[in-house]
Scaffold this motif. Structure first.
Motif, PDB file in Angstrom:
ATOM      1  N   PRO A 102     -30.230  24.628 -21.106  1.00 19.39           N
ATOM      2  CA  PRO A 102     -31.258  24.727 -22.431  1.00 19.39           C
ATOM      3  C   PRO A 102     -31.475  23.071 -22.823  1.00 19.39           C
ATOM      4  CG  PRO A 102     -28.954  25.157 -22.890  1.00 19.39           C
ATOM      5  CD  PRO A 102     -29.084  25.036 -21.502  1.00 19.39           C
ATOM      6  N   LEU A 103     -32.703  23.394 -23.390  1.00 22.10           N
ATOM      7  CA  LEU A 103     -33.114  21.902 -23.928  1.00 22.10           C
ATOM      8  C   LEU A 103     -32.969  21.827 -25.480  1.00 22.10           C
ATOM      9  CD1 LEU A 103     -36.176  21.086 -21.598  1.00 22.10           C
ATOM     10  CD2 LEU A 103     -33.717  20.226 -21.432  1.00 22.10           C
ATOM     11  N   GLY A 104     -31.883  22.009 -26.096  1.00 19.91           N
ATOM     12  CA  GLY A 104     -31.607  21.943 -27.555  1.00 19.91           C
ATOM     13  C   GLY A 104     -32.333  22.950 -28.158  1.00 19.91           C
ATOM     14  N   GLU A 105     -32.873  22.548 -29.442  1.00 17.58           N
ATOM     15  CA  GLU A 105     -33.593  23.512 -30.365  1.00 17.58           C
ATOM     16  C   GLU A 105     -34.733  23.798 -29.820  1.00 17.58           C
ATOM     17  OE1 GLU A 105     -34.771  22.082 -33.976  1.00 17.58           O
ATOM     18  OE2 GLU A 105     -34.296  20.038 -33.169  1.00 17.58           O
ATOM     19  N   TYR A 106     -35.572  22.931 -28.721  1.00 11.41           N
ATOM     20  CA  TYR A 106     -36.784  23.180 -28.339  1.00 11.41           C
ATOM     21  C   TYR A 106     -37.204  24.173 -27.356  1.00 11.41           C
ATOM     22  CZ  TYR A 106     -37.161  18.348 -30.638  1.00 11.41           C
ATOM     23  OH  TYR A 106     -37.167  17.296 -31.467  1.00 11.41           O
ATOM     24  N   GLY A 107     -36.037  24.267 -26.358  1.00  8.66           N
ATOM     25  CA  GLY A 107     -36.593  24.873 -25.246  1.00  8.66           C
ATOM     26  C   GLY A 107     -37.348  24.433 -24.278  1.00  8.66           C
ATOM     27  N   VAL A 108     -37.490  24.863 -23.085  1.00  9.98           N
ATOM     28  CA  VAL A 108     -38.635  24.219 -22.121  1.00  9.98           C
ATOM     29  C   VAL A 108     -39.787  24.495 -22.965  1.00  9.98           C
ATOM     30  CG1 VAL A 108     -39.634  24.634 -19.939  1.00  9.98           C
ATOM     31  CG2 VAL A 108     -37.205  24.846 -20.172  1.00  9.98           C
ATOM     32  N   HIS A 109     -40.400  25.651 -23.251  1.00 14.67           N
ATOM     33  CA  HIS A 109     -41.513  25.589 -23.853  1.00 14.67           C
ATOM     34  C   HIS A 109     -42.082  24.783 -24.776  1.00 14.67           C
ATOM     35  CE1 HIS A 109     -45.554  27.680 -23.343  1.00 14.67           C
ATOM     36  NE2 HIS A 109     -45.753  27.815 -25.012  1.00 14.67           N
ATOM     37  N   GLY A 110     -40.846  24.808 -25.947  1.00 16.24           N
ATOM     38  CA  GLY A 110     -40.934  23.822 -26.976  1.00 16.24           C
ATOM     39  C   GLY A 110     -41.219  22.249 -26.546  1.00 16.24           C
ATOM     40  N   MET A 111     -40.445  21.967 -25.455  1.00 13.84           N
ATOM     41  CA  MET A 111     -40.470  20.648 -24.898  1.00 13.84           C
ATOM     42  C   MET A 111     -41.865  20.254 -24.424  1.00 13.84           C
ATOM     43  SD  MET A 111     -38.353  18.224 -25.702  1.00 13.84           S
ATOM     44  CE  MET A 111     -38.821  17.024 -24.691  1.00 13.84           C
ATOM     45  N   ILE A 112     -42.279  21.367 -23.804  1.00 14.32           N
ATOM     46  CA  ILE A 112     -43.981  20.929 -23.023  1.00 14.32           C
ATOM     47  C   ILE A 112     -44.782  20.832 -24.393  1.00 14.32           C
ATOM     48  CG2 ILE A 112     -45.641  22.157 -21.986  1.00 14.32           C
ATOM     49  CD1 ILE A 112     -43.465  23.586 -20.137  1.00 14.32           C
ATOM     50  N   GLY A 113     -44.665  21.518 -25.377  1.00 15.51           N
ATOM     51  CA  GLY A 113     -45.362  21.534 -26.521  1.00 15.51           C
ATOM     52  C   GLY A 113     -45.410  20.205 -27.112  1.00 15.51           C
ATOM     53  N   TYR A 114     -43.924  19.897 -26.994  1.00 11.10           N
ATOM     54  CA  TYR A 114     -43.674  18.466 -27.615  1.00 11.10           C
ATOM     55  C   TYR A 114     -44.446  17.285 -27.023  1.00 11.10           C
ATOM     56  CZ  TYR A 114     -40.867  14.349 -29.262  1.00 11.10           C
ATOM     57  OH  TYR A 114     -40.443  13.297 -30.038  1.00 11.10           O
TER      58      TYR A 114
END
Lengths: 258, 347, 266
Positions: free
Chosen positions: A47-59
């Motif tokens: 897991p990528l912390g509070e972001y998650g994969v989709h969150g990191m892509i958005g980031y």
């Protein structure tokens, strides 16, 4: 009105190169795509912390698009070139403050880059990664304010970088170092909280997180409008610094006799 | 249109150009929405004919001026002669060799000077550039020393021998550049506006040197310029190019005659004089000399009369004889047409 | 034209190019230090992430460091000796190329010898990361000393591949003059992409990076054998003729482009 004219001239000058810039956008979008792929790869098994994969892509999508607002601005606001050609003494003679003059030109440039670079790149990512817009309009408003302050801070930084060229004749290296620091400390590829703690400390002591990290956090809904206070504080500090620098520059040019 | 080249006809041809053409393709710029993008991806071109069917021969030892207005095709021609540009059609031979098939072989025998930019190494002392060029053109150390000594004296290079090129004045830079182009002792020298931007003294010294190169060292020189003094003082022959076509080739005198600019005669009278025309007529006016010939009175005031006459058609003596009947002549002054005016007529 | 003539001439040109650069000593030294800082910051970006999360699709931090370092060193080699091939646009817009065309040497050589760009900052950074990553891989027993000569070999073939791509991109300038944007795509973006294992990317992007812009052969493909023993040593040797082929194609294209050169100003 003069200020608006200066800005719109800079905007219009860029319009000629729209074609070439679109090609450049492909390259720029590709860079962000590469970084997104790396996070997808990393996020495959964990897991990528509070972001998650989709969150990191958005980031990544948002920081990559924002780079054209707070990262890629004219090297030293064009002051190094003005120093080389001697234009600088003419600019200092004008009835407009040097800082204001340079800043207005750059706002035009940034406006152009927002319309013709940031927006197309972000739209492309929205389609590619099926990203969604923030649900509440205040979020959009706050992130725009954060981005505008980021652009302003970046203008100030480059003004100071440009001013050093009066002493060193060459300031492109400082520009690139500034850029490297943006990459590392502004949360361009790695969110600031994942930096080693000593780097985190350095990062938060510097204005860099307010260039990309804070606007992105606000846009993605992780941070609230309170973060804007930090942006505002740095804007004030930078304004004072730039005014001080102008005084020194003026003295230097007068001593040299232009 | 061929001028007086007969006295050269036995000499060896050095530059031969036949049927030279050059067309440039420029992309058509689109208007309107997404203009930039569409320009980038469409294959629409406009053809521009820069040089049209040019032929000429320059012999060994000639000093030829190549003139024409901006954009007429001068530089394009020079670039094709030196092998920089490939012609669309036609052929160039420098001393019998084609610079487009054997660029490097031709380059060894050429000296090229562009007035607008330097061939020297910008950040290095003048001397270092010569060392590099000597290596490049395979000039032996002995020859290099000998030539630099000669060139150094003629062009007064010593005063800036160790100065980086970027710190030279324009005149110094041009002298250094010409010396650089002579270092490998080329047969042919191409000079593209060598006196551009120079002051009078610098121009004079460059001209003196070029004259010497031609007359004493027998170099074949082709020179383009906008300065008519260069042409008048240096060149035996001129070629005029306009809209990509050769419009004149021959001697300067022939060029002057062909255009037939009038000679101006200023006559000062002692006291009153009487013109052979009714009072109250507006000047200028044509006056008959005899049955076939006329000249013009262009101005007349209380003591002076200005007359224009084409000396190809009328003899000055005949005019003077006629004038002396108008009153008591005190002084006569004749002005040949200015070369600059001649050129403007050709363009 | 003897070999000696070329070597002598090249040595003279390189010496003078270095001397030109040394006229601005402070700039050079400052540039060196800052270049190293910039490069290290770039590597820190990925190093920090991998340090935190372990590996990415089976590639460890050391392995990614290896890819990164080989790319940096190949690129440094290419940009040191062919600096002005990359900057052909300047020659095209100012008409400087005309001057080079009047010289009795091949135009590509004239261009390459205009500038030797010493890049000690990049060399230091690339060397340090290479040492660090290979040291790490050796102590864990993943690779042996034999990897070292392979790596040197691969850095050279990589430089040739990058040079060929750079040359082909520059050649496009004979038609469109402005090539900066194109270079961002074929050089900067492509080189950045293969600093990370190609396996991260979807297949369409992977094929582009191996076929259209063959940067993948600089570091990723040979590292499959050097680091992981996959396929066989032919993977490394095979890259030499491939690099030769790319170079040949690049030179052919360059020659063709030169005949289409339209000097500025008519």
């Amino acid at each position: 009105m003069l200020y608006f004219t200066l800005a719109s001239k800079a905007y219009a000058r860029n319009l000629h190169y729209r074609g070439a810039h679109m090609l450049h956008n492909i390259a720029s979008a590709l860079f962000g795509y590469l970084y997104a792929c790396i996070w997808i790869g990393i996020g495959q098994d964990r897991p990528l912390g509070e972001y998650g994969v989709h969150g990191m892509i958005g980031y990544i999508a948002f920081t990559q698009a924002s780079l054209w607002i707070s990262g890629f601005i004219t090297n030293g606001l064009g002051i190094p070139q003005a120093v080389r050609t001697g234009q600088i003494s003419l600019d200092l003679m004008r009835p407009v403050h040097l800082f204001v003059l340079c800043m207005c030109r750059e706002w035009g440039q940034i406006a152009y880059q927002f319309v013709y670079k940031s927006l197309p790149i972000y739209l492309l990512y929205m389609l590619l990664f099926s990203l969604t817009l923030p649900t509440h309009w205040t979020t959009l408003l706050y992130s725009l304010i954060a981005l505008a302050s980021a652009a302003y801070m970046s203008i100030c930084m480059n003004y100071i970088i440009g001013a050093t060229s009066l002493w060193t004749t060459e300031s492109s290296w400082l520009y690139w170092v500034n850029h490297a620091l943006i990459n590392l400390l502004a949360g361009f590829f790695i969110p600031v909280e994942w930096l080693p703690s000593w780097l985190q400390t350095i990062s938060w002591m510097s204005p860099y997180p307010y260039l990309l990290y804070v606007p992105t956090r606000i846009y993605l809904g992780y941070d609230q409008s309170a973060s804007l206070i930090g942006s505002l504080a740095w804007c004030i500090v930078f304004t004072l610094l730039c005014l001080l620098v102008t005084v020194i520059v003026r003295r230097k040019v007068e001593v040299q006799g232009g | 249109m061929k001028g007086d080249i007969k006295e050269m006809s036995h000499a060896q041809p050095m530059i031969e150009v036949s049927g030279l053409n050059k067309q440039f393709r420029t992309p058509v710029v689109k208007e309107g929405r997404f203009a930039g993008l569409r320009t980038l991806f469409t294959r629409e071109y406009r053809m521009k004919e820069a040089v049209k069917d040019i032929s000429f021969t320059i012999h060994k030892g000639d000093f030829v001026g190549y003139i024409g207005p901006n954009g007429a095709g001068k530089s394009t021609t020079i670039k094709m002669l030196t092998g920089i540009l490939h012609p669309s059609s036609g052929e160039v031979k420098i001393n019998g060799v084609n610079p487009h098939q054997q660029r490097r072989q031709v380059a060894k025998r050429l000296g090229v000077v562009f007035g607008q930019r330097s061939q020297l190494w910008w950040d290095l002392p003048v001397k270092d550039s010569y060392d590099i060029l000597a290596h490049m053109y395979k000039v032996t150390a002995q020859d290099k020393e000998k030539r630099l000594k000669e060139l150094g004296e003629l062009l007064v290079l010593k005063e800036f021998w160790l100065t980086p090129v970027r710190k030279l004045s324009l005149g110094q830079r041009m002298r250094a550049d010409i010396a650089a182009s002579m270092l490998h002792d080329p047969d042919v020298l191409f000079l593209d506006e060598p006196t551009i931007g120079l002051d009078v003294t610098a121009k004079r010294s460059i001209r003196g040197f070029l004259k010497k190169l031609n007359s004493e060292y027998g170099k074949t020189i082709l020179l383009t310029t906008h300065d008519m003094d260069d042409i008048e003082q240096l060149c035996e022959r001129v070629m005029v190019i306009n809209h990509g076509e050769l419009s004149y080739e021959g001697s300067i005198e022939n060029l002057r005659d062909r255009i037939g600019l009038p000679t101006l005669i200023r006559v000062t009278f002692n006291g009153a004089y009487q013109l052979p025309v009714p009072d109250g007529l507006v000047l200028p006016i044509e006056v008959a000399l005899d049955a076939d010939h006329t000249f013009r009175i262009v101005e007349a005031n209380n003591r002076e009369v200005h007359i224009e006459a084409n000396r190809q058609q009328v003899k000055a003596m005949d005019i003077l004889r006629l004038i002396s009947g108008w009153g008591e002549v005190a002084d006569i002054h004749m002005e040949e047409p200015d070369f600059e005016d001649v050129i403007h007529r050709v363009y | 034209m003897s070999i000696k003539y070329w070597l002598d001439l090249y040595a003279v040109l390189i010496r003078s190019s270095i001397r030109s650069r040394m006229q601005y000593k402070l700039n050079f030294m400052l540039g060196t230090v800052l270049a190293a800082v910039i490069q290290i910051a770039e590597f820190l970006m990925i190093a920090i992430v991998l340090n935190k999360f372990g590996a990415v699709k089976g590639w460890s931090l050391y392995e990614v460091g290896y890819l990164f370092a080989v790319m940096t060193l190949s690129k440094t080699l290419y940009r040191t000796f062919a600096s002005d091939v990359h900057h052909l646009e300047n020659y095209l817009t100012t008409g400087e190329l005309d001057q080079l065309l009047t010289r009795p040497v091949p135009i590509l050589m004239a261009l390459m010898s205009q500038n030797i760009r010493l890049m000690p900052g990049e060399l230091l950074q690339g060397g340090a990361i290479l040492y660090w990553s290979m040291h790490g891989l050796m102590s864990s027993g993943q690779i042996h000393w034999i990897a070292l000569p392979y790596t040197v070999f691969v850095i050279f073939t990589g430089a040739i591949i990058l040079f060929s791509i750079g040359l082909a991109t520059a050649t496009v300038g004979f038609w469109i003059t402005r090539i900066n944007e194109l270079q961002t795509l074929t050089e900067d973006a492509a080189q950045t992409a293969v600093r990370y294992p190609l396996i991260l990317y979807p297949s369409w992007l992977r094929s582009i990076l191996l076929v259209v812009i063959p940067v993948g052969f600089v570091n990723y493909v040979p590292s499959l054998f050097i680091l992981r023993g996959e396929y066989g040593s032919w993977l490394v040797y095979g890259i030499a003729p491939l690099a030769g082929l790319f170079l040949y194609l690049g030179l052919k294209f360059w020659k063709f482009g030169l005949t289409r050169y339209q000097s500025t100003g008519s």
